[in-house]
Write a protein that holds these residues in place. Structure first.
Motif, PDB file in Angstrom:
ATOM      1  N   VAL A  36       0.815  -1.110   0.025  1.00 50.81           N
ATOM      2  CA  VAL A  36      -0.015   0.060   0.094  1.00 50.81           C
ATOM      3  C   VAL A  36       1.100   1.303   0.008  1.00 50.81           C
ATOM      4  O   VAL A  36       0.846   2.078  -0.814  1.00 50.81           O
ATOM      5  N   PHE A  37       1.684   1.393   0.765  1.00 54.44           N
ATOM      6  CA  PHE A  37       2.573   2.651   1.099  1.00 54.44           C
ATOM      7  C   PHE A  37       3.632   2.572   0.111  1.00 54.44           C
ATOM      8  O   PHE A  37       4.026   3.656  -0.305  1.00 54.44           O
ATOM      9  N   GLY A  38       4.007   1.315  -0.222  1.00 54.79           N
ATOM     10  CA  GLY A  38       5.103   1.360  -1.351  1.00 54.79           C
ATOM     11  C   GLY A  38       4.702   1.901  -2.656  1.00 54.79           C
ATOM     12  O   GLY A  38       5.264   2.627  -3.279  1.00 54.79           O
ATOM     13  N   LEU A  39       3.330   1.647  -3.191  1.00 52.71           N
ATOM     14  CA  LEU A  39       2.935   1.921  -4.299  1.00 52.71           C
ATOM     15  C   LEU A  39       2.510   3.941  -4.305  1.00 52.71           C
ATOM     16  O   LEU A  39       2.767   4.441  -5.068  1.00 52.71           O
ATOM     17  N   LEU A  40       2.305   4.062  -2.918  1.00 53.12           N
ATOM     18  CA  LEU A  40       1.881   5.485  -2.711  1.00 53.12           C
ATOM     19  C   LEU A  40       3.353   6.278  -3.021  1.00 53.12           C
ATOM     20  O   LEU A  40       3.376   7.290  -3.723  1.00 53.12           O
ATOM     21  N   ASN A  41       4.501   5.718  -2.227  1.00 47.66           N
ATOM     22  CA  ASN A  41       5.754   6.144  -2.415  1.00 47.66           C
ATOM     23  C   ASN A  41       6.037   6.371  -4.039  1.00 47.66           C
ATOM     24  O   ASN A  41       6.812   7.359  -4.408  1.00 47.66           O
ATOM     25  N   LEU A  42       5.698   5.396  -4.733  1.00 45.85           N
ATOM     26  CA  LEU A  42       6.199   5.127  -6.347  1.00 45.85           C
ATOM     27  C   LEU A  42       5.442   6.173  -6.908  1.00 45.85           C
ATOM     28  O   LEU A  42       6.009   7.018  -7.740  1.00 45.85           O
ATOM     29  N   VAL A  43       4.161   6.558  -6.670  1.00 51.58           N
ATOM     30  CA  VAL A  43       3.478   7.476  -7.201  1.00 51.58           C
ATOM     31  C   VAL A  43       3.897   9.010  -7.082  1.00 51.58           C
ATOM     32  O   VAL A  43       4.199   9.605  -7.786  1.00 51.58           O
ATOM     33  N   VAL A  44       4.327   9.264  -5.746  1.00 50.39           N
ATOM     34  CA  VAL A  44       4.642  10.462  -5.348  1.00 50.39           C
ATOM     35  C   VAL A  44       6.197  10.540  -5.814  1.00 50.39           C
ATOM     36  O   VAL A  44       6.503  11.736  -6.494  1.00 50.39           O
ATOM     37  N   GLY A  45       7.044   9.674  -6.077  1.00 53.19           N
ATOM     38  CA  GLY A  45       8.404   9.611  -6.370  1.00 53.19           C
ATOM     39  C   GLY A  45       8.346  10.088  -7.825  1.00 53.19           C
ATOM     40  O   GLY A  45       9.249  10.655  -8.162  1.00 53.19           O
ATOM     41  N   GLY A  46       7.427   9.417  -8.465  1.00 56.54           N
ATOM     42  CA  GLY A  46       7.503   9.736  -9.910  1.00 56.54           C
ATOM     43  C   GLY A  46       7.152  11.124 -10.409  1.00 56.54           C
ATOM     44  O   GLY A  46       7.702  11.598 -10.879  1.00 56.54           O
ATOM     45  N   PHE A  47       6.240  11.895  -9.593  1.00 58.99           N
ATOM     46  CA  PHE A  47       5.836  13.087  -9.475  1.00 58.99           C
ATOM     47  C   PHE A  47       7.216  13.824  -9.296  1.00 58.99           C
ATOM     48  O   PHE A  47       7.446  14.892  -9.941  1.00 58.99           O
ATOM     49  N   LEU A  48       7.735  13.572  -8.329  1.00 62.00           N
ATOM     50  CA  LEU A  48       9.120  14.455  -7.856  1.00 62.00           C
ATOM     51  C   LEU A  48      10.193  14.400  -8.632  1.00 62.00           C
ATOM     52  O   LEU A  48      10.774  15.423  -9.114  1.00 62.00           O
ATOM     53  N   VAL A  49      10.050  12.994  -9.469  1.00 62.49           N
ATOM     54  CA  VAL A  49      11.281  13.007 -10.581  1.00 62.49           C
ATOM     55  C   VAL A  49      11.069  14.019 -11.514  1.00 62.49           C
ATOM     56  O   VAL A  49      11.995  14.822 -12.206  1.00 62.49           O
ATOM     57  N   ALA A  50       9.723  14.243 -11.803  1.00 63.50           N
ATOM     58  CA  ALA A  50       9.363  15.278 -12.970  1.00 63.50           C
ATOM     59  C   ALA A  50       9.786  16.761 -12.494  1.00 63.50           C
ATOM     60  O   ALA A  50       9.805  17.789 -13.345  1.00 63.50           O
TER      61      ALA A  50
END
Length: 484
Positions: A187-201
Motif C-alpha cells: 500500500v505505502f510502497g505504491l503511494l511512494n512510487l506515485v509521489v516519487g514519480g511526480f517528484l522526479v518530474a
C-alpha cells in the motif's frame, strides 16, 4: 503457553505474543527469509531516506556519486544486519539477550543500554517526523497554521495517533507485525512510487548534470554517513526478528533478505533525495524535512505524499518499538512484553513533544544522534560478529539466568575480554568522531581532523578495533578453551 509465530495464518497473526526474551523452542521456529525481506523493506520506505540523499549532495557529491554511496552504505550495512541475524536463528532469542553469552550477565548491561537509547532515539525521530506529516495534512484539509507551536493541542493529538497505531502492532507481537509489514508495504510502497514519480518530474536536470565530482574521500565519507544512518542502527535488533526463523534456513538467505529488503527502498529514496537537492540545496538544511518536500508539491499530490510519509514512518516504528520492548526486558525490568512496549512508547511520546514544541530544531539533533551512537553500536557489532564465527550454540537456560549460577556469569558477571574489547573500540572510535554537523557539532574527537576522521571512517575503525582486540584475546573461547 507462548504463541507460535509463523505469520502463516490470520489466526496466528492476530494472537498476542506472550513470549518475552526466552529462547523460542526449535519446533516453533518456522519462519522463512522471505518474511524478513518484507520486514526490512517496510522498515525502510520512510521519507527519512530523502534528507539523507540531500546530505550527500550538501557534502559536495554529484548525484551519481551519491547513488554509489547509497548502494555501498545502505546495502553493505544491511548485509551486516543480515549477518548478525544469523545468531537469532541459532539461538532463538533476541539479539541483546544472546549478547549475554558474549559479555556476561552483568557486562551485557552496557551494550543493552546503548541499544535501548538507540531504539528510543530512532522512535522519537520517527514520531516527530510523522507528527509533522499529520500537521501538514491538517493544514491542507482544515486550513490550520503549519507551525506546530501555534497548535500545541493538535500537535499532541497527532503524536498520540501515531503512538497508538504503533502500540497496536508492536504490542500484539511478532506474527502480527510480520503480517502487517508485508501487506502495508504494498500500500505505502505504491503511494511512494506515485509521489516519487511526480517528484522526479520536478528535478532540475541541468543542475544535476552541471555538478562537479567530489574527491573520492568525500564519497567514502558519504558511505559512512549512509551506513551509520541506516543499517548500523538496526544491527543489534536484527536477531529480534530472525529468532523465529527455521533452523534449516541458510545463513546466506538471511544476509540477502536484509541487504535486498532494506537496500532496494533505501537506494531509491536516497538517490531521489540527492536529485532533488541538486536543484534545491535547502532541502539538506530543512528543520522540518516533511514540510520542505511538501512545498515542492501541488495540493492534490501533497495529500498522498503525506499519507505515504506517515505510513512509511509507522512501519519503521513498528519494528523499532517491538525491538525496544525486548531490549527493555533484557535490562532486567520484570514486566510483560506488551507493557515494556507501552513504557517505551510513553518515553518517545514525551521526546516528540520536546522536539516539536520546545526545541528549536529537529534535523541537527538527528544527525548528531546517529553519528554519536554509531560508535558504541559498531563496537558491539565488531565483538559480536567475531564471537559468532566460533559460537554455534547458545545455552537457553543460561541466557535467561542472570544469577551467579549462570553459565554466562564469567567473572563477577562480566566477560572481561569481550567487554574490554568493546570499551577499547568505543574510546578509539570517539577519537576520530565528529558528532553532528561540522558547523554545529556536539562533540569533536582529537583525531577527527585526520584523514580517517574527515572521511567519516570512525565507525570502520571502531569495528576493526572491537573485532581485532576480541579476536586477539581468543574470541568465543570458554574457560575450557572451547566455544560454547
Amino acid at each position: 503457553m507462548a504463541t507460535r509465530t509463523t505469520g502463516t495464518t490470520p489466526a496466528e497473526a492476530s494472537t498476542l505474543e506472550t513470549r518475552g526474551i526466552e529462547p523460542v523452542p526449535a519446533e516453533e521456529r518456522k519462519g522463512r527469509p522471505g518474511q524478513l525481506f518484507w520486514v526490512w523493506f517496510a522498515a525502510n520506505i520512510s521519507i527519512l531516506g530523502l534528507p539523507l540523499g540531500a546530505t550527500l549532495v550538501a557534502m559536495g557529491m554529484t548525484v551519481w556519486q551519491a547513488v554509489v554511496a547509497a548502494v555501498l552504505g545502505a546495502v553493505g550495512s544491511f548485509a551486516i544486519v543480515g549477518a548478525v541475524s544469523i545468531a537469532g536463528r541459532r539461538g532463538g532469542a533476541p539479539g541483546l539477550t544472546l549478547s549475554r553469552a558474549v559479555f556476561g550477565a552483568r557486562g551485557n548491561i552496557g551494550p543493552t543500554l546503548v541499544s535501548l537509547l538507540s531504539r528510543l532515539g530512532w522512535e522519537t525521530v520517527n514520531t516527530t517526523t510523522a507528527a509533522f506529516a499529520l500537521l501538514s495534512l491538517a493544514t491542507i484539509l482544515f486550513g490550520t497554521s503549519p507551525q506546530a507551536k501555534e497548535h500545541p493541542v493538535l500537535t499532541i493529538v497527532c503524536i498520540a495517533v501515531f503512538e497508538a497505531l504503533t502500540v497496536v502492532v508492536a504490542g500484539l507481537g511478532h506474527a502480527f507485525l510480520v503480517a502487517v509489514q508485508r501487506w502495508a508495504t504494498w500500500v505505502f510502497g505504491l503511494l511512494n512510487l506515485v509521489v516519487g514519480g511526480f517528484l522526479v518530474a520536478t528535478i532540475d536536470w541541468a543542475a544535476v548534470g552541471a555538478a562537479s565530482p567530489a574527491p573520492i574521500g568525500v564519497v567514502v565519507a558519504g558511505v559512512g554517513v549512509i551506513a551509520a544512518g541506516t543499517g548500523i542502527g538496526w544491527a543489534n535488533a536484527s536477531a529480534d526478528m530472525s529468532r523465529y526463523q527455521a533452523p534449516a534456513v541458510r545463513a546466506g538467505s538471511l544476509v540477502l533478505s536484509a541487504a535486498a529488503g532494506a537496500g532496494i527502498p533505501l537506494v531509491l529514496l536516497i538517490s531521489l533525495g540527492s536529485m532533488l537537492a541538486a536543484g534545491d540545496p535547502s532541502l539538506a538544511e530543512a528543520g522540518d524535512p516533511v514540510a520542505a518536500l511538501r512545498a515542492m508539491l501541488p495540493t492534490w499530490m501533497a495529500v498522498p505524499y503525506l499519507i505515504a510519509a506517515f505510513g512509511g514512518l509507522l512501519l519503521s516504528n513498528h519494528l523499532s518499538v517491538y525491538s525496544a520492548g525486548l531490549t527493555t526486558l533484557t535490562l532486567g525490568i520484570r514486566v510483560r512484553r506488551v507493557w515494556a512496549v507501552v513504557v517505551d512508547v510513553v518515553v518517545t511520546f514525551l521526546g516528540a513533544i520536546y522536539f516539536i514544541l520546545v526545541a528549536d530544531g529537529f534535523y541537527t539533533p538527528f544527525i548528531a544522534f546517529i553519528s554519536a551512537l554509531a560508535v558504541p553500536i559498531t563496537a558491539w557489532v565488531g565483538v559480536f560478529t567475531v564471537d559468532m564465527l566460533k559460537r554455534r550454540h547458545y545455552d537457553p537456560v543460561a541466557l535467561v539466568d542472570t544469577s551467579r549460577t549462570s553459565a554466562y556469569w564469567y567473572r563477577a558477571g562480566v566477560e572481561p575480554r569481550a567487554f574490554g574489547a568493546w570499551a577499547a573500540a568505543i574510546v578509539v572510535g570517539y577519537l576520530f568522531t565528529t558528532a553532528g554537523p561540522s558547523d554545529d557539532a556536539w562533540f569533536t574527537g582529537p583525531l577527527a581532523g585526520t584523514w580517517f576522521g574527515e572521511n567519516g571512517l570512525a565507525w570502520v575503525i571502531t569495528f576493526v578495533v572491537g573485532a581485532g582486540v576480541y579476536a586477539a584475546l581468543g574470541g568465543a573461547r570458554t574457560a575450557a578453551g572451547r566455544p560454547t
